[in-house]
Design a protein around this motif. Structure first.
Motif, PDB file in Angstrom:
ATOM      1  N   VAL A 101       8.181  39.917  20.231  1.00 44.48           N
ATOM      2  CA  VAL A 101       7.696  39.471  21.532  1.00 44.48           C
ATOM      3  C   VAL A 101       6.651  38.375  21.351  1.00 44.48           C
ATOM      4  N   GLU A 102       6.733  37.347  22.176  1.00 42.18           N
ATOM      5  CA  GLU A 102       5.780  36.241  22.095  1.00 42.18           C
ATOM      6  C   GLU A 102       4.345  36.749  22.263  1.00 42.18           C
ATOM      7  N   GLY A 103       3.456  36.281  21.400  1.00 42.70           N
ATOM      8  CA  GLY A 103       2.056  36.684  21.455  1.00 42.70           C
ATOM      9  C   GLY A 103       1.688  37.774  20.472  1.00 42.70           C
ATOM     10  N   TRP A 104       2.715  38.371  19.836  1.00 44.02           N
ATOM     11  CA  TRP A 104       2.468  39.441  18.866  1.00 44.02           C
ATOM     12  C   TRP A 104       1.585  38.924  17.719  1.00 44.02           C
ATOM     13  N   PRO A 105       0.615  39.733  17.236  1.00 40.27           N
ATOM     14  CA  PRO A 105       0.241  41.082  17.703  1.00 40.27           C
ATOM     15  C   PRO A 105      -0.979  41.077  18.633  1.00 40.27           C
ATOM     16  N   GLU A 106      -1.419  39.881  19.030  1.00 39.94           N
ATOM     17  CA  GLU A 106      -2.640  39.793  19.838  1.00 39.94           C
ATOM     18  C   GLU A 106      -2.430  40.199  21.293  1.00 39.94           C
ATOM     19  N   MET A 134       3.772  54.740  29.264  1.00 39.00           N
ATOM     20  CA  MET A 134       4.404  53.511  28.794  1.00 39.00           C
ATOM     21  C   MET A 134       4.980  53.727  27.397  1.00 39.00           C
ATOM     22  N   VAL A 135       5.956  52.902  27.053  1.00 42.51           N
ATOM     23  CA  VAL A 135       6.556  52.950  25.726  1.00 42.51           C
ATOM     24  C   VAL A 135       6.811  51.515  25.272  1.00 42.51           C
ATOM     25  N   SER A 136       6.588  51.256  23.996  1.00 44.26           N
ATOM     26  CA  SER A 136       6.809  49.923  23.425  1.00 44.26           C
ATOM     27  C   SER A 136       7.462  50.044  22.068  1.00 44.26           C
ATOM     28  N   ASP A 137       7.997  48.928  21.601  1.00 46.38           N
ATOM     29  CA  ASP A 137       8.639  48.886  20.291  1.00 46.38           C
ATOM     30  C   ASP A 137       7.618  48.800  19.161  1.00 46.38           C
ATOM     31  N   ALA A 138       6.376  48.443  19.467  1.00 44.15           N
ATOM     32  CA  ALA A 138       5.333  48.239  18.455  1.00 44.15           C
ATOM     33  C   ALA A 138       4.906  49.555  17.809  1.00 44.15           C
ATOM     34  N   PRO A 139       4.376  49.495  16.584  1.00 48.69           N
ATOM     35  CA  PRO A 139       3.791  50.687  15.963  1.00 48.69           C
ATOM     36  C   PRO A 139       2.640  51.218  16.801  1.00 48.69           C
ATOM     37  N   ASP A 142      -0.885  49.580  16.651  1.00 51.27           N
ATOM     38  CA  ASP A 142      -1.021  48.300  17.356  1.00 51.27           C
ATOM     39  C   ASP A 142      -1.124  48.517  18.867  1.00 51.27           C
ATOM     40  N   ILE A 143      -0.394  49.504  19.369  1.00 51.14           N
ATOM     41  CA  ILE A 143      -0.478  49.837  20.796  1.00 51.14           C
ATOM     42  C   ILE A 143      -1.884  50.297  21.143  1.00 51.14           C
ATOM     43  N   GLN A 144      -2.464  51.147  20.307  1.00 52.15           N
ATOM     44  CA  GLN A 144      -3.815  51.643  20.546  1.00 52.15           C
ATOM     45  C   GLN A 144      -4.826  50.504  20.586  1.00 52.15           C
ATOM     46  N   ARG A 145      -4.682  49.574  19.678  1.00 52.48           N
ATOM     47  CA  ARG A 145      -5.601  48.437  19.617  1.00 52.48           C
ATOM     48  C   ARG A 145      -5.487  47.582  20.885  1.00 52.48           C
ATOM     49  N   LEU A 146      -4.240  47.351  21.350  1.00 52.08           N
ATOM     50  CA  LEU A 146      -4.025  46.537  22.543  1.00 52.08           C
ATOM     51  C   LEU A 146      -4.574  47.211  23.793  1.00 52.08           C
ATOM     52  N   ARG A 147      -4.276  48.490  23.963  1.00 53.63           N
ATOM     53  CA  ARG A 147      -4.698  49.181  25.190  1.00 53.63           C
ATOM     54  C   ARG A 147      -6.216  49.317  25.260  1.00 53.63           C
ATOM     55  N   GLU A 148      -6.868  49.503  24.140  1.00 53.38           N
ATOM     56  CA  GLU A 148      -8.329  49.585  24.132  1.00 53.38           C
ATOM     57  C   GLU A 148      -8.956  48.220  24.410  1.00 53.38           C
ATOM     58  N   ARG A 149      -8.325  47.181  23.920  1.00 55.36           N
ATOM     59  CA  ARG A 149      -8.833  45.824  24.151  1.00 55.36           C
ATOM     60  C   ARG A 149      -8.811  45.457  25.630  1.00 55.36           C
ATOM     61  N   PHE A 150      -7.734  45.862  26.323  1.00 48.66           N
ATOM     62  CA  PHE A 150      -7.581  45.487  27.727  1.00 48.66           C
ATOM     63  C   PHE A 150      -7.980  46.596  28.708  1.00 48.66           C
ATOM     64  N   GLY A 151      -8.359  47.748  28.201  1.00 50.21           N
ATOM     65  CA  GLY A 151      -8.791  48.828  29.077  1.00 50.21           C
ATOM     66  C   GLY A 151      -7.662  49.612  29.709  1.00 50.21           C
TER      67      GLY A 151
END
Length: 222
Positions: A101-106, A134-139, A142-151
């Motif tokens: 996905v575009e923007g991975w992993p940020e 929610m469900v994603s293809d990412a490990p 990485d999901i934990q890092r993204l969700r914490e970053r954006f709240g």
């Protein structure tokens, strides 16, 4: 004839005003109320049609989930039935976030991020036996890092598989697309009751939008 046409054009030009570069018709209070009443009638007709559509949606046939799909969450490996969190219905959003996905992993999909930002308070749907996840293809890390970053921490978010996405009509072999699958649980048996993809997702996020999509919500009004 030419003079008559010119008079009509002049009258039309006089009735419109350019506001913000856009021609707008500016009318009296009486005319505005008449126009609003006509629009209200159209809106109410549309609302009743949507109510009938929601009732028909609740009467759709269900599909039993037979495969033992596995997901990765905060507590490790879990099954689809575990995603319900003990409730009877599950609205599962497939968020586009992964290596392809575009923007991975940020960052994840821009549209999916918009959906995540507009998810409302979940206490009302929880009280009615509905879980949102929610469900994603990412490990999962990485999901934990993204969700914490954006709240985005008010709902569970799992790492899934391309097979699950493909089987549930979300994507092709890449495993990366978006959509909302809706399920109902009867004991350990899980049934797929509805699916939304592409247009239609943009209206999702309020408690009322959950109720319109869930098979057992508002059933007394069907």
């Amino acid at each position: 004839m030419t003079k008559r046409k010119s008079s009509k054009a002049a009258a039309k030009a006089k009735a419109t005003t350019r506001i913000g570069g856009v021609p707008r018709k500016v009318v009296s209070q009486t005319e505005w109320r008449r126009a609003r009443a006509a629009m209200t009638a159209r809106e109410k007709k549309h609302m009743r049609a949507m109510d009938a559509l929601a009732a028909a949606r609740r009467r759709m046939p269900w599909m039993k989930i037979e495969k033992p799909y596995a997901f990765e969450g905060p507590q490790g490996r879990v099954k689809l039935v575990d995603l319900f969190g003990g409730r009877t219905q599950l609205a599962l959003y497939h968020f586009m976030f992964g290596p392809k996905v575009e923007g991975w992993p940020e960052r994840g999909c821009v549209g999916c991020s918009f959906v995540a930002h507009q998810i409302g308070h979940l206490d009302h749907i929880h009280a009615r036996g509905i879980t949102f996840a929610m469900v994603s293809d990412a490990p999962h890390a990485d999901i934990q890092r993204l969700r914490e970053r954006f709240g985005w921490t008010r709902w569970p978010w799992y790492s899934g598989t391309a097979e699950f996405n493909q089987d549930l009509d979300v994507s092709d072999k890449s495993g990366n697309s978006f959509g909302l699958n809706v399920f109902l649980r009867d004991g350990q048996d899980v049934y797929r009751t509805h699916f939304v993809a592409r247009r239609g997702i943009e209206a999702f996020g309020t408690a009322w939008s959950f109720f319109c999509l869930l098979a057992a919500a508002f059933a007394t009004y069907a």
